[in-house]
Design an enzyme around this catalytic site. Sequence first.
Site, mmCIF file in Angstrom:
data_model
loop_
_atom_site.group_PDB
_atom_site.id
_atom_site.type_symbol
_atom_site.label_atom_id
_atom_site.label_comp_id
_atom_site.label_asym_id
_atom_site.label_seq_id
_atom_site.Cartn_x
_atom_site.Cartn_y
_atom_site.Cartn_z
ATOM 1 N N ASP A 187 36.269 31.404 29.646
ATOM 2 C CA ASP A 187 37.413 31.415 30.670
ATOM 3 C C ASP A 187 38.463 32.413 30.205
ATOM 4 O O ASP A 187 38.877 32.381 28.926
ATOM 5 C CB ASP A 187 37.969 30.003 30.990
ATOM 6 C CG ASP A 187 38.530 30.142 32.218
ATOM 7 O OD1 ASP A 187 38.370 30.966 33.009
ATOM 8 O OD2 ASP A 187 39.385 29.032 32.710
ATOM 9 N N ASN A 216 32.201 29.456 41.852
ATOM 10 C CA ASN A 216 32.740 30.794 41.640
ATOM 11 C C ASN A 216 32.533 31.946 42.996
ATOM 12 O O ASN A 216 32.902 32.756 43.113
ATOM 13 C CB ASN A 216 32.380 31.475 40.673
ATOM 14 C CG ASN A 216 32.742 31.401 39.194
ATOM 15 O OD1 ASN A 216 32.203 31.002 38.125
ATOM 16 N ND2 ASN A 216 34.170 30.615 39.264
#
Length: 244
Positions: free
Chosen positions: A22, A70
């Site tokens: 991330d 996502n």
Amino acid sequence: MPALPDPGQPPLGPRHVAIIMDGNGRWAQARGRPRLFGHHAGAKRVRDVVRACPELGVKYLTIFAFSTENWKRTQVEVAGLMSLFRRYIAKETKDLFSEGVRVRFIGDRDRLDPKLVDLMRGLEEMTKENDLVHLTVALNYGSRDEVARATKLLARDVAQGKLDPEDVDESTLTGYLDTRVLPDPDLVIRTSGEARISNFLLWQSAYAEYEFVDTLWPDFSPEELGRLCRNYGARDRRFGAVRA
Ligand code: IPE
Ligand code: IPE
Ligand code: MG
């Protein structure tokens, strides 16, 4: 239940490391660049981290590349990521093969572009005899989605009389998951300072150790992975038991 390690042995490093990669967007933003610039920089880090695994004793590396959530991002970012995955696989296939890496993908392939799915299948097929490092890429992966898909398959087998509901236990469900051939992760790392799991390997990580580090993924290095692996070796994993 996993066996407790022999206390007389030196501390062992993690055999299976799973990483929530991330911070690509923030890394790019800090440089005044578009988010995709960060994703490209992030993709480059994967290679160094995979290469560092054998020396650290990490046999299995599982990386979170794209979650089932996502898709909520802008069309530009999603399309850019999908094209990055295609190009990345095409470019890295030869090296992954010659470096002894076995690649697998987990996640739901149904929503992915057929051309990308073909490339994924090709890479899996080409590297299937490799055994130095087992790299698993979670692409359109969500833990709840995985459990739901596994349950559907399990229910189908019950309906067809192939499975008796009385025989269903933890290992039965494990056997229907995308990860069925993999051991459970020993260590789960998340970069970028967020202390959450974001729907990654929930079932599999029931007894994993966790490390949340502030480093943004494009800055993550093999040295940092080494440090986290050594930290792991110093921990006392009890799996619910009491150490004598
Ligand atoms: C992780 O980086 C990569 C993907 C989720 C595809 P992010 O894109 O989430 O980066 P941040 O969290 O916005 O910085
Ligand atoms: C998790 O990161 C998914 C990947 C790294 C692929 P996200 O950036 O999507 O997670 P949230 O939105 O911060 O929970
Ligand atoms: Mg993020």
